[in-house]
Write a protein that holds these residues in place. Structure first.
Motif, PDB file in Angstrom:
ATOM      1  N   GLU C  82     -18.790 -51.991 -76.372  1.00  0.00           N
ATOM      2  CA  GLU C  82     -19.952 -51.290 -76.118  1.00  0.00           C
ATOM      3  C   GLU C  82     -20.366 -51.002 -74.438  1.00  0.00           C
ATOM      4  OE1 GLU C  82     -19.961 -54.066 -77.862  1.00  0.00           O
ATOM      5  OE2 GLU C  82     -20.795 -55.328 -76.373  1.00  0.00           O
ATOM      6  N   HIS C  99     -18.220 -32.905 -81.708  1.00  0.00           N
ATOM      7  CA  HIS C  99     -18.399 -33.350 -82.902  1.00  0.00           C
ATOM      8  C   HIS C  99     -18.195 -32.402 -84.373  1.00  0.00           C
ATOM      9  CE1 HIS C  99     -21.112 -36.952 -82.379  1.00  0.00           C
ATOM     10  NE2 HIS C  99     -20.746 -36.665 -80.981  1.00  0.00           N
ATOM     11  N   LEU C 105     -17.620 -38.584 -89.044  1.00  0.00           N
ATOM     12  CA  LEU C 105     -18.641 -39.642 -88.414  1.00  0.00           C
ATOM     13  C   LEU C 105     -19.687 -39.681 -89.484  1.00  0.00           C
ATOM     14  CD1 LEU C 105     -18.972 -40.802 -85.817  1.00  0.00           C
ATOM     15  CD2 LEU C 105     -20.024 -38.798 -84.983  1.00  0.00           C
ATOM     16  N   LEU C 113     -24.853 -45.882 -85.101  1.00  0.00           N
ATOM     17  CA  LEU C 113     -24.739 -44.662 -84.645  1.00  0.00           C
ATOM     18  C   LEU C 113     -25.882 -44.735 -83.678  1.00  0.00           C
ATOM     19  CD1 LEU C 113     -23.987 -42.207 -87.459  1.00  0.00           C
ATOM     20  CD2 LEU C 113     -22.367 -43.049 -85.559  1.00  0.00           C
ATOM     21  N   ASN C 114     -25.719 -43.769 -82.690  1.00  0.00           N
ATOM     22  CA  ASN C 114     -26.949 -43.338 -81.647  1.00  0.00           C
ATOM     23  C   ASN C 114     -27.302 -44.508 -80.898  1.00  0.00           C
ATOM     24  OD1 ASN C 114     -28.813 -41.997 -80.246  1.00  0.00           O
ATOM     25  ND2 ASN C 114     -30.002 -41.761 -81.917  1.00  0.00           N
ATOM     26  N   ASP C 118     -24.581 -45.366 -75.917  1.00  0.00           N
ATOM     27  CA  ASP C 118     -24.264 -43.854 -75.913  1.00  0.00           C
ATOM     28  C   ASP C 118     -24.938 -43.195 -76.902  1.00  0.00           C
ATOM     29  OD1 ASP C 118     -22.539 -41.734 -75.856  1.00  0.00           O
ATOM     30  OD2 ASP C 118     -21.036 -42.425 -77.272  1.00  0.00           O
ATOM     31  N   ASP C 120     -26.481 -40.421 -79.180  1.00  0.00           N
ATOM     32  CA  ASP C 120     -26.043 -39.420 -80.111  1.00  0.00           C
ATOM     33  C   ASP C 120     -24.447 -39.266 -80.062  1.00  0.00           C
ATOM     34  OD1 ASP C 120     -28.530 -38.319 -80.323  1.00  0.00           O
ATOM     35  OD2 ASP C 120     -28.386 -37.350 -78.561  1.00  0.00           O
ATOM     36  N   ASN C 121     -23.844 -40.415 -79.600  1.00  0.00           N
ATOM     37  CA  ASN C 121     -22.326 -40.691 -79.654  1.00  0.00           C
ATOM     38  C   ASN C 121     -21.791 -39.565 -78.834  1.00  0.00           C
ATOM     39  OD1 ASN C 121     -23.583 -42.238 -82.239  1.00  0.00           O
ATOM     40  ND2 ASN C 121     -21.329 -42.999 -81.762  1.00  0.00           N
ATOM     41  N   SER C 124     -18.316 -41.571 -77.727  1.00  0.00           N
ATOM     42  CA  SER C 124     -17.647 -42.670 -78.558  1.00  0.00           C
ATOM     43  C   SER C 124     -17.929 -42.756 -80.012  1.00  0.00           C
ATOM     44  CB  SER C 124     -17.966 -44.075 -77.882  1.00  0.00           C
ATOM     45  OG  SER C 124     -19.249 -44.352 -78.101  1.00  0.00           O
ATOM     46  N   ILE C 125     -17.121 -43.098 -80.579  1.00  0.00           N
ATOM     47  CA  ILE C 125     -17.421 -43.669 -82.200  1.00  0.00           C
ATOM     48  C   ILE C 125     -17.059 -44.821 -82.334  1.00  0.00           C
ATOM     49  CG2 ILE C 125     -16.872 -41.087 -82.933  1.00  0.00           C
ATOM     50  CD1 ILE C 125     -14.339 -42.591 -83.904  1.00  0.00           C
ATOM     51  N   PRO C 126     -17.819 -45.561 -83.238  1.00  0.00           N
ATOM     52  CA  PRO C 126     -17.579 -46.947 -83.390  1.00  0.00           C
ATOM     53  C   PRO C 126     -16.339 -47.196 -84.445  1.00  0.00           C
ATOM     54  CG  PRO C 126     -19.390 -46.062 -84.928  1.00  0.00           C
ATOM     55  CD  PRO C 126     -19.120 -45.095 -83.984  1.00  0.00           C
ATOM     56  N   SER C 255     -15.187 -49.405 -79.890  1.00  0.00           N
ATOM     57  CA  SER C 255     -15.442 -48.238 -80.062  1.00  0.00           C
ATOM     58  C   SER C 255     -14.051 -47.421 -79.537  1.00  0.00           C
ATOM     59  CB  SER C 255     -16.684 -47.619 -79.282  1.00  0.00           C
ATOM     60  OG  SER C 255     -17.567 -48.378 -79.538  1.00  0.00           O
TER      61      SER C 255
END
Lengths: 296, 260, 344
Positions: C82, C99, C105, C113-114, C118, C120-121, C124-126, C255
Motif C-alpha cells: 500500500e 473499472h 472487484l 476498497l477506496n 488509492d 476509488d481504487n 490498484s486492486i487489493p 496490491s
C-alpha cells in the motif's frame, strides 16, 4: 605493476627483463581494458558521483552535490561495523587456510588422473542454491536439530545447546561457503611443485614439519596469497548467508549498504558508504604492496 | 612409500570432504521427505521428483542458470587468463592501477554493482535487460577470480622456455599456445570452476540486471523460504549433483585422457 | 543503389509484417513478489486466454522500486504494497484502471476498497492483506502475553524472533507509546529510542523471509511475525498461539497495479479480473494463508481456514488497525537508527 596477490612482489626470475608491450600485446590486453573501463571504472565513477548527490522521496537521484553523505558516514557506528566485518572475514580466511591447505596439498600430490575429480568434488556442493545449503545447516545446528539430538542421544549433552544465531554460526557459514576458493588456488601452486625438491628436503633429514615450513609452504606462497585474497575480499561484504545463520543481530557492512540502497531508499548514502569501503580497501592494498616492495 | 604427511593430508581431506557434504547429504535425504517444510522427517516419498519433472518454471530457470553460468565462465576465463598472462609478460603503463581495478568488483558490495550496472545498461548503453546484461554483470565479478588464480600460477614461471620458442621463430601467441597454456591449465580450470559456481548462485546482482526472459534459479528460489523451501529444489539439486559426479567419475574411469 | 533500396524496403516490409504478426500473440509481463502468485494460477490464466505470461520476481518492495525507477524492464503488472502504491501514484508512475473490465472487484470486502492510499481504487486492486502480530510457543513461554510490552521484557532475552525490517520495529515502538504509526518524526524517533534501546538487545533473530523457522526449530519461543507466517505455525502445531498486540497493529494490503510504461494493459486488466474470481482467489489462499480480502472467495473456504486467527483477525480488530503511509526519505533514518542500536 600487477601482483597484489603475490607475496613477494612480482619479480621475474633473473635474466628475464619485462618487455615493453608490443602492438599485439596491447591488442590481446584490450578486451580486458575495455571491460574494466566500461563495467568497472564507469560504474565505480558513477557511484562516486552519486555519493555526493541527494535523493527524492522515491529514491531517485537529485544532482545537488554536497558532502552530507560523507559527514554522516564518518560516524563510529559505521566504522565499528566495517571493522567487525573485516574481523569476520579475517577469521574466515585463517580457518579456511588451515582447513584448505592440507586438502589442496593432498589433491595436488594425488595421482594425476585423480586430481580433476577431486577438484570437482570440492566444488560440486556449491552447485546448489545457497538458500537450500544454508537451510540445511540451520536444520543441523538448530536447538531441535540433528547435531543436538545426536549429542543428546549419545549422552554427551544433557540439554540442547544454542549453536545457531551466534558468531560461531556466522563463521561456520562463511568458512563453509568460501573454503573452495581457498583450496583451488593453493592446489594450482602445489600442483607445480617439483617432486625432486621435496624429496631432497626429506633426504636431507627434514621431518614433515620442517619440510613443510622450510620448503613446501614457501614454494606455494603465491597460491596461499591468492587463496587468501579470494576468500578475504569477497567475505567482507557478504551478508545473505551470515544474516540467515547469525540471526542478523550483528549488522555487517554489506547488509548495511544493501538496506540503505533498498528499504532506506537512500542510494547516495549507500554509495558513500560503499565508496569509503573501496577507499579503505585500496589504501590497504597499496600499503601491503609497497611494504612488500620495500622488503624485496 | 607412504609418508606420515600424506597419511595426515589424506585423512584431513576426507574430513574436509565430509564437512563439505554434510548439508548436501541432508538435502538429498530431504528430497525424499513427504513434509513440505523441510524441518523434520515425516515419511518417504518420490512425489517431489515427479512434480519436478512437470515443473516448467523451475526447469526453465535451471536451464537459464546453466546458460548464464556457462557463458560467464567462458568469458571470464578468456578475460582472466589473457589478462593475467599479458600483465605478467609485459610492462604496461599504469600497471599498478590496473592491478587495483581488478580487485574492485571483488570487494564491491553486490547491491552497488547491481544497481550501478543497471543504470549503465538502461540509461547509457541502451542494452535491454536479459541474458546479455546478466552475463556481462556476472562476468564482471567472476573474471577477477580467474585472473588471480592464473597470476598465482604464473609466479615463477620460467620464461626461458617461452623465450626459447620465440627464438626459434614462434610468435608470442604460438609460444603461449604451446608452452604457457598447458602450464597454466590447472589454474585456468580452477578459475573456470570458481566462475561457474559464483555465477550459478548469484542473487543480488542478478535481480538488478535480469529481464523477464532470463530468470535464473536463485531469482525463482529466493522468496521460497516464506512458505517453506520447495522440496522440489532438493530434488533438483540432488539430481544435478548426482549427475555431475556420475559424469565426472565415468570420464575418470572410461577415458584415460588426463583433464588437467 | 536501387537494388540496395529495394532490398532495404523489402526487409523493412518483412520486419513490419513480422512485427504486425507478432503483435496479436498476447503477452503479459508480471513483476511480482517471489512465491506469492501460485504458478498454477498463472497457467490457468494462460490456458484460458492464450496470453503468454512471463514472470519476474523480487523479494522486497524497494528492489522493485529501484528497478522501476531506473527504467529497467517492461512490466505490465506489478505487485506493490500500500505505501508504495501511494508513492507511485504521487509520482505518476501508474496507469489508471478501467473499472469496466474489473467486474469482479465487487467481490472484495468494502473495508479493503477506496483506501486513503488509492481513493476509488483508481490505480490498484487489493491482492492479499495481512497484519503483523505475536506468536507464542506456549510450551516454552508460560506467562500471559498480550502486548509488545509482554514480548520485549528481560525474561524473554535470547528467545525472541522479529521481522528484519526497521520500519516494522519502529512501528511497534511507536504503538507501545500510543503514537501513530505514520508519525515518523525526529521528535517521535527520539522519544522511542530509549524503548528500542531496551528491546533490541533482547532480540535473538531477525528474519523477514521465514521467521517461522526459528520458532519451529526451537531457537526462539516468541516472535513478532507476519500473519501469514503465524497462520502456517498455527496449522503446524497446537502449541503456537496467535496474539494481536493490545497496543495495536497495522494492516498491510499487497496490491496489483499497472505501470504507466506497460505495453499490454488489456492483458494486465484481464489478469486482475481473473485473480478477483472467487474460485481463483480461494486457491491462492490455500497456498498462502494471508488475509483474503475477497468476500466471495471466503465463502468457498473451509471453516478451519477462516478460524485461523493469524490469517483472519476479527472485523473489530481490523477496524482498529492503521495503514502505513509512505515515509519517503525518513526510511534511511530509521534504518540508521536500528542499525546503530544493533551495533551497540
Amino acid at each position: 605493476m600487477i601482483g597484489f596477490a603475490s607475496p613477494k612482489g612480482e619479480r621475474l626470475p633473473e635474466g628475464a627483463p619485462r618487455r615493453a608491450p608490443s602492438l599485439v600485446a596491447w591488442l590481446i590486453l584490450s578486451p580486458l581494458l575495455i571491460w574494466l573501463l566500461l563495467f568497472v571504472v564507469a560504474p565505480t565513477a558513477m557511484l562516486t558521483l552519486v555519493s555526493f548527490a541527494e535523493r527524492d522521496s522515491l529514491g531517485r537521484i537529485i544532482w545537488n552535490f554536497n558532502l552530507q553523505n560523507y559527514v554522516r558516514a564518518f560516524d563510529w557506528v559505521w566504522i565499528k561495523i566495517l571493522l567487525e566485518s573485516v574481523y569476520y572475514a579475517f577469521l574466515t580466511t585463517v580457518i579456511c587456510m588451515a582447513l584448505g591447505y592440507p586438502t589442496a596439498y593432498f589433491i595436488g600430490r594425488a595421482p594425476e588422473r585423480w586430481r580433476g575429480i577431486l577438484l570437482m568434488l570440492v566444488m560440486v556442493p556449491f552447485w546448489t542454491s545457497f538458500l537450500i545449503r544454508t537451510y540445511a545447516w540451520i536444520n543441523i545446528l538448530s536447538k531441535e536439530g540433528l547435531l543436538n539430538s545426536l549429542l543428546i542421544s549419545s549422552g554427551l549433552l544433557e540439554e540442547p545447546v544454542a549453536m545457531l544465531y551466534s558468531p560461531f554460526a556466522i563463521v561456520l557459514g562463511l568458512v563453509y561457503n568460501f573454503l573452495p576458493f581457498m583450496i583451488l588456488p593453493i592446489y594450482t601452486s602445489v600442483e607445480k611443485l617439483d617432486n625432486a625438491m621435496i624429496e631432497a628436503a626429506y633426504d636431507l633429514g627434514a621431518g614433515p614439519v620442517r619440510a613443510f615450513s622450510k620448503v613446501i609452504i614457501p614454494l606455494t606462497r603465491p597460491g596461499i596469497a591468492a587463496g587468501a585474497m579470494l576468500v578475504f575480499v569477497p567475505s567482507i561484504a557478504m551478508f545473505a548467508i551470515t544474516t540467515l545463520m547469525g540471526g542478523g543481530s550483528n549488522p555487517t557492512i554489506g547488509e548495511v549498504i544493501f538496506k540503505q540502497f533498498t528499504s532506506g531508499r537512500n542510494q547516495p548514502f549507500g554509495a558513500a558508504l560503499g565508496t569509503l569501503l573501496l577507499i579503505v580497501f585500496i589504501i590497504a592494498l597499496w600499503l601491503t604492496h609497497s611494504q612488500r616492495e620495500r622488503e624485496d | 612409500m607412504i609418508r606420515i604427511d600424506s597419511l595426515f593430508c589424506g585423512a584431513w581431506t576426507i574430513a574436509v570432504m565430509a564437512f563439505l557434504y554434510i548439508p548436501i547429504v541432508l538435502l538429498m535425504v530431504f528430497s525424499f521427505n513427504s513434509s513440505r517444510l523441510n524441518l523434520s522427517w515425516e515419511g518417504f516419498t518420490t512425489k517431489w521428483y515427479e512434480a519436478l519433472l512437470t515443473n516448467r518454471v523451475l526447469l526453465t530457470a535451471f536451464q537459464n542458470s546453466l546458460i548464464v553460468a556457462s557463458a560467464t565462465t567462458l568469458l571470464s576465463t578468456l578475460l582472466g587468463t589473457l589478462g593475467a598472462w599479458m600483465l605478467y609478460r609485459y610492462r604496461f603503463p599504469f600497471q599498478r592501477l590496473l592491478g587495483l581495478l581488478i580487485f574492485i568488483p571483488m570487494v564491491m558490495p553486490e547491491v552497488l554493482m547491481g544497481v550501478s550496472l543497471l543504470v549503465l545498461f538502461v540509461q547509457f548503453l541502451n542494452i535491454p535487460l536479459g541474458f546479455t546484461t546478466m552475463i556481462i554483470a556476472h562476468t564482471t565479478f567472476c573474471f577477477p577470480f580467474v585472473l588471480v588464480a592464473v597470476q598465482a600460477r604464473l609466479q615463477g614461471l620460467d620464461p626461458s622456455q617461452e623465450e626459447a620458442a620465440m627464438d626459434l621463430g614462434a610468435t608470442p601467441l604460438q609460444s603461449f599456445w604451446k608452452i604457457t597454456l598447458p602450464f597454466l591449465m590447472p589454474a585456468i580450470v580452477s578459475g573456470a570452476l570458481m566462475s561457474f559456481t559464483l555465477s550459478l548462485d548469484e542473487y543480488i546482482v542478478s535481480v538488478f540486471t535480469t529481464g523477464s526472459q532470463s530468470q535464473t534459479l536463485p531469482l525463482k528460489v529466493y522468496g521460497m523460504a516464506k512458505v517453506g523451501l520447495n522440496p522440489q529444489l532438493n530434488a533438483l539439486s540432488s539430481i544435478f549433483i548426482a549427475a555431475t559426479v556420475a559424469v565426472a567419475l565415468a570420464g575418470h574411469f572410461i577415458g584415460k585422457k588426463k583433464i588437467l | 543503389m536501387k537494388t540496395k533500396k529495394l532490398v532495404l524496403s523489402t526487409v523493412t516490409a518483412f520486419a513490419f509484417l513480422g512485427f504486425a504478426s507478432a503483435a496479436p500473440t498476447k503477452n503479459l509481463n508480471i513483476y511480482c513478489w517471489s512465491e506469492y502468485i501460485p504458478q498454477n494460477i498463472i497457467d490457468q490464466f494462460s490456458k484460458e486466454t492464450g496470453v503468454k505470461v512471463s514472470v519476474e520476481n523480487y523479494a522486497s518492495n524497494e528492489e522493485m522500486l529501484s528497478k522501476l525507477a531506473a527504467g529497467g524492464g517492461d512490466y505490465d503488472l506489478i505487485q506493490p504494497s500500500e505505501y508504495v502504491i501511494e508513492a507511485l501514484v504521487k509520482d505518476k508512475f501508474l496507469h489508471p484502471l478501467d473499472h469496466a473490465k474489473l467486474s469482479n472487484l465487487k467481490n472484495i470486502a468494502p473495508q479493503f476498497l477506496n483506501m486513503p492510499f488509492d481513493p476509488d481504487n483508481k490505480f490498484s486492486i487489493p491482492y492479499m492483506a495481512g497484519t503483523v502480530g505475536i506468536v507464542v510457543n506456549t510450551d516454552l513461554v508460560k506467562d500471559e502475553v498480550r502486548s509488545f510490552a509482554d514480548v520485549f521484557k528481560p525474561e524473554n532475552k535470547g528467545k525472541i524472533v522479529v521481522l528484519d525490517d526497521a520500519r516494522e520495529i519502529v512501528t511497534w515502538a511507536l504503538l507501545s507509546q500510543g503514537l501513530g504509526i505514520n508519525q515518523v518524526t525526529d521528535k517521535n524517533l527520539k522519544q522511542i529510542k530509549p524503548i528500542l534501546q531496551q528491546w533490541i538487545p533482547l532480540i535473538k533473530v531477525y528474519d523477514s523471509d521465514s521467521p517461522k523457522t526459528a520458532l519451529l526449530n526451537g531457537d526462539a519461543s516468541i516472535g513478532v511475525v507476519w500473519g501469514g507466517e503465524g497462520a502456517i505455525l498455527l496449522n503446524k502445531n497446537k502449541k503456537f498461539r496467535w496474539v494481536m498486540p493490545s497496543e495495536g497493529a497495522h494492516l498491510f494490503i499487497d496490491s496489483l497495479a499497472i505501470p504507466k510504461t506497460a505495453k499490454n494493459v488489456d492483458n494486465a486488466e484481464a489478469f486482475m479480473n481473473f485473480i478477483l474470481r472467487p474460485e481463483i482467489s480461494k486457491q491462492i489462499s490455500e497456498e498462502f494463508p494471508y488475509l483474503n480480502p475477497n468476500l466471495a472467495a471466503r465463502k468457498l473456504m473451509t471453516q478451519k481456514q477462516l478460524d485461523n486467527a493469524a490469517s483472519f483477525p476479527s472485523d473489530d480488530e481490523i477496524k482498529k488497525m492503521q495503514i502505513f503511509k509512505d515515509i519517503g526519505t525518513k526510511g534511511s533514518d530509521i534504518e540508521e537508527l536500528i542499525t546503530t542500536l544493533k551495533a551497540q
